[in-house]
Design a protein around this motif. Structure first.
Motif, mmCIF file in Angstrom:
data_model
loop_
_atom_site.group_PDB
_atom_site.id
_atom_site.type_symbol
_atom_site.label_atom_id
_atom_site.label_comp_id
_atom_site.label_asym_id
_atom_site.label_seq_id
_atom_site.Cartn_x
_atom_site.Cartn_y
_atom_site.Cartn_z
ATOM 1 N N PRO A 202 6.376 -6.920 11.795
ATOM 2 C CA PRO A 202 5.028 -7.509 11.773
ATOM 3 C C PRO A 202 4.181 -6.867 12.854
ATOM 4 N N THR A 203 2.922 -6.617 12.572
ATOM 5 C CA THR A 203 2.060 -5.938 13.532
ATOM 6 C C THR A 203 0.625 -6.369 13.299
ATOM 7 N N GLN A 204 -0.268 -5.867 14.122
ATOM 8 C CA GLN A 204 -1.696 -6.072 13.934
ATOM 9 C C GLN A 204 -2.394 -4.729 14.092
ATOM 10 N N ILE A 205 -3.616 -4.641 13.615
ATOM 11 C CA ILE A 205 -4.327 -3.370 13.637
ATOM 12 C C ILE A 205 -5.029 -3.225 14.982
ATOM 13 N N GLY A 206 -4.244 -2.872 16.010
ATOM 14 C CA GLY A 206 -4.788 -2.552 17.314
ATOM 15 C C GLY A 206 -4.992 -1.052 17.449
ATOM 16 N N LEU A 207 -5.250 -0.606 18.661
ATOM 17 C CA LEU A 207 -5.524 0.809 18.883
ATOM 18 C C LEU A 207 -4.316 1.679 18.555
ATOM 19 N N SER A 208 -3.122 1.253 18.993
ATOM 20 C CA SER A 208 -1.932 2.063 18.741
ATOM 21 C C SER A 208 -1.614 2.141 17.249
ATOM 22 N N THR A 209 -1.778 1.016 16.547
ATOM 23 C CA THR A 209 -1.517 1.013 15.109
ATOM 24 C C THR A 209 -2.546 1.864 14.372
ATOM 25 N N ARG A 210 -3.800 1.788 14.781
ATOM 26 C CA ARG A 210 -4.844 2.618 14.161
ATOM 27 C C ARG A 210 -4.522 4.103 14.316
ATOM 28 N N ALA A 211 -4.097 4.492 15.539
ATOM 29 C CA ALA A 211 -3.784 5.903 15.778
ATOM 30 C C ALA A 211 -2.586 6.339 14.940
ATOM 31 N N ARG A 212 -1.575 5.481 14.846
ATOM 32 C CA ARG A 212 -0.387 5.840 14.065
ATOM 33 C C ARG A 212 -0.730 5.985 12.584
ATOM 34 N N ALA B 209 -7.701 -19.294 6.768
ATOM 35 C CA ALA B 209 -6.704 -18.485 6.072
ATOM 36 C C ALA B 209 -5.691 -17.962 7.077
ATOM 37 N N VAL B 210 -4.564 -17.499 6.534
ATOM 38 C CA VAL B 210 -3.509 -16.918 7.364
ATOM 39 C C VAL B 210 -3.162 -15.558 6.785
ATOM 40 N N THR B 211 -2.973 -14.560 7.651
ATOM 41 C CA THR B 211 -2.616 -13.225 7.197
ATOM 42 C C THR B 211 -1.413 -12.705 7.981
ATOM 43 N N SER B 212 -0.768 -11.715 7.406
ATOM 44 C CA SER B 212 0.336 -11.035 8.076
ATOM 45 C C SER B 212 0.376 -9.589 7.583
ATOM 46 N N LEU B 213 0.546 -8.656 8.510
ATOM 47 C CA LEU B 213 0.620 -7.232 8.181
ATOM 48 C C LEU B 213 1.954 -6.693 8.665
ATOM 49 N N TRP B 214 2.652 -5.979 7.755
ATOM 50 C CA TRP B 214 3.964 -5.424 8.073
ATOM 51 C C TRP B 214 3.936 -3.914 7.907
ATOM 52 N N ILE B 215 4.410 -3.198 8.938
ATOM 53 C CA ILE B 215 4.514 -1.746 8.904
ATOM 54 C C ILE B 215 5.860 -1.358 9.512
ATOM 55 N N PHE C 30 0.832 -1.196 0.000
ATOM 56 C CA PHE C 30 0.000 0.000 0.000
ATOM 57 C C PHE C 30 0.869 1.249 0.000
ATOM 58 N N PRO C 31 0.361 2.352 -0.539
ATOM 59 C CA PRO C 31 1.107 3.614 -0.474
ATOM 60 C C PRO C 31 1.284 4.073 0.965
ATOM 61 N N SER C 32 2.369 4.777 1.232
ATOM 62 C CA SER C 32 2.555 5.349 2.563
ATOM 63 C C SER C 32 1.433 6.341 2.838
ATOM 64 N N GLY C 33 0.977 6.383 4.070
ATOM 65 C CA GLY C 33 -0.145 7.242 4.424
ATOM 66 C C GLY C 33 -1.489 6.554 4.309
ATOM 67 N N THR C 34 -1.514 5.249 3.981
ATOM 68 C CA THR C 34 -2.778 4.519 3.904
ATOM 69 C C THR C 34 -3.397 4.392 5.288
ATOM 70 N N GLY C 35 -4.700 4.682 5.401
ATOM 71 C CA GLY C 35 -5.388 4.633 6.682
ATOM 72 C C GLY C 35 -5.776 3.223 7.085
ATOM 73 N N PRO C 36 -6.107 3.003 8.356
ATOM 74 C CA PRO C 36 -6.448 1.660 8.843
ATOM 75 C C PRO C 36 -7.700 1.084 8.197
ATOM 76 N N ALA C 37 -8.680 1.930 7.872
ATOM 77 C CA ALA C 37 -9.917 1.425 7.275
ATOM 78 C C ALA C 37 -9.642 0.732 5.939
ATOM 79 N N VAL C 38 -8.700 1.268 5.154
ATOM 80 C CA VAL C 38 -8.357 0.659 3.864
ATOM 81 C C VAL C 38 -7.733 -0.723 4.073
ATOM 82 N N LEU C 39 -6.861 -0.849 5.067
ATOM 83 C CA LEU C 39 -6.205 -2.133 5.333
ATOM 84 C C LEU C 39 -7.215 -3.177 5.808
#
Length: 241
Positions: free
Chosen positions: A173-183, A163-169, A107-116
């Motif tokens: 590796p990370t998950q879309i928790g509160l801190s990741t959403r805010a960032r 299924a298996v997923t993985s998110l990298w930021i 994804f492009p840098s600056g992509t919001g959590p809702a898109v992910l």
């Protein structure tokens, strides 16, 4: 009074209109405003060009993440880029009797959590009302450069899917928790940051709905694929930097 002109004593002569004072217009604010307008007009094309170039440059890295190993990458339709996202590929990989679809999206840098979140649901085929049980998979030795869990097992009931997923930021590796959403929300406003990378691994013929044995079969094939890709975590870390 005959023959004399009629006189209106109560009517006063109209007063001449006073000229309005015109405030002088200083040239400097006008020049600054013009420069700002030109700058704003130039930002759009430049930004689009940078994002387009970054998308094309990242395409090669996305396509090269999955390699042949104990699980074989099938030659037919090896790399398919969805029209809606040119920086994403899906590879078909055979692990034993199972064929897996491995999708990698950058994804492009600056992509919001809702898109992910929306893209994850799209890749996994989940609906908004799907109930999903999630847990972290144990990783093969040497595949955790950061010591964090990488692969998340997703088991849905309606529709029944495994299924298996993985998110990298920021190379982690990370998950879309509160801190990741805010960032991510902050970066979507001010810009900057790295390009998030998402991976989704799904069985092509998911038999999870048929029985628990079908769900276990899907987990076994996914585990075999992950073990066949010892450099996958390092590649995803580099791709999301």
């Amino acid at each position: 009074l005959l023959g004399l002109p009629f006189r209106e004593d109560s009517r006063r002569p109209a007063m001449a209109a006073m000229p309005r004072r015109i405030e002088p217009v200083h040239g400097r604010p006008v020049v600054v405003a013009g420069v700002l307008l030109i700058a704003v007009a130039a930002i759009g094309p430049v930004t689009a060009a940078v994002l387009d170039r970054s998308s094309r440059d990242g395409m090669g890295g996305v396509a090269d993440v999955v390699r042949d190993g104990a699980c074989v990458v099938l030659a037919s339709n090896a790399a398919v880029a969805p029209p809606s996202r040119p920086d994403a590929v899906t590879r078909r990989v055979r692990c034993g009797d199972q064929v897996l679809r491995v999708s990698v999206a950058r994804f492009p840098s600056g992509t919001g959590p809702a898109v992910l979140i929306a893209e994850e649901r799209r890749l996994l085929g989940y609906t908004a009302g799907s109930e999903v049980s999630r847990s972290w998979l144990p990783q093969p030795p040497g595949s955790q450069p950061s010591g964090r869990p990488i692969w998340r097992l997703n088991e849905a009931e309606e529709p029944a899917r495994t299924a298996v997923t993985s998110l990298w930021i920021d190379s982690q590796p990370t998950q879309i928790g509160l801190s990741t959403r805010a960032r991510l929300a902050w970066r979507s406003i001010v810009g900057g940051g790295s390009s998030p990378v998402m991976v989704a691994i799904t069985p092509e013929n998911d038999r999870s709905e048929q029985s628990q044995a079908g769900r276990a079969e899907a987990r076994t094939a996914i585990d075999a694929f992950l073990r066949s890709q010892p450099s996958l975590a390092a590649d995803l870390s580099k791709l999301s930097s």
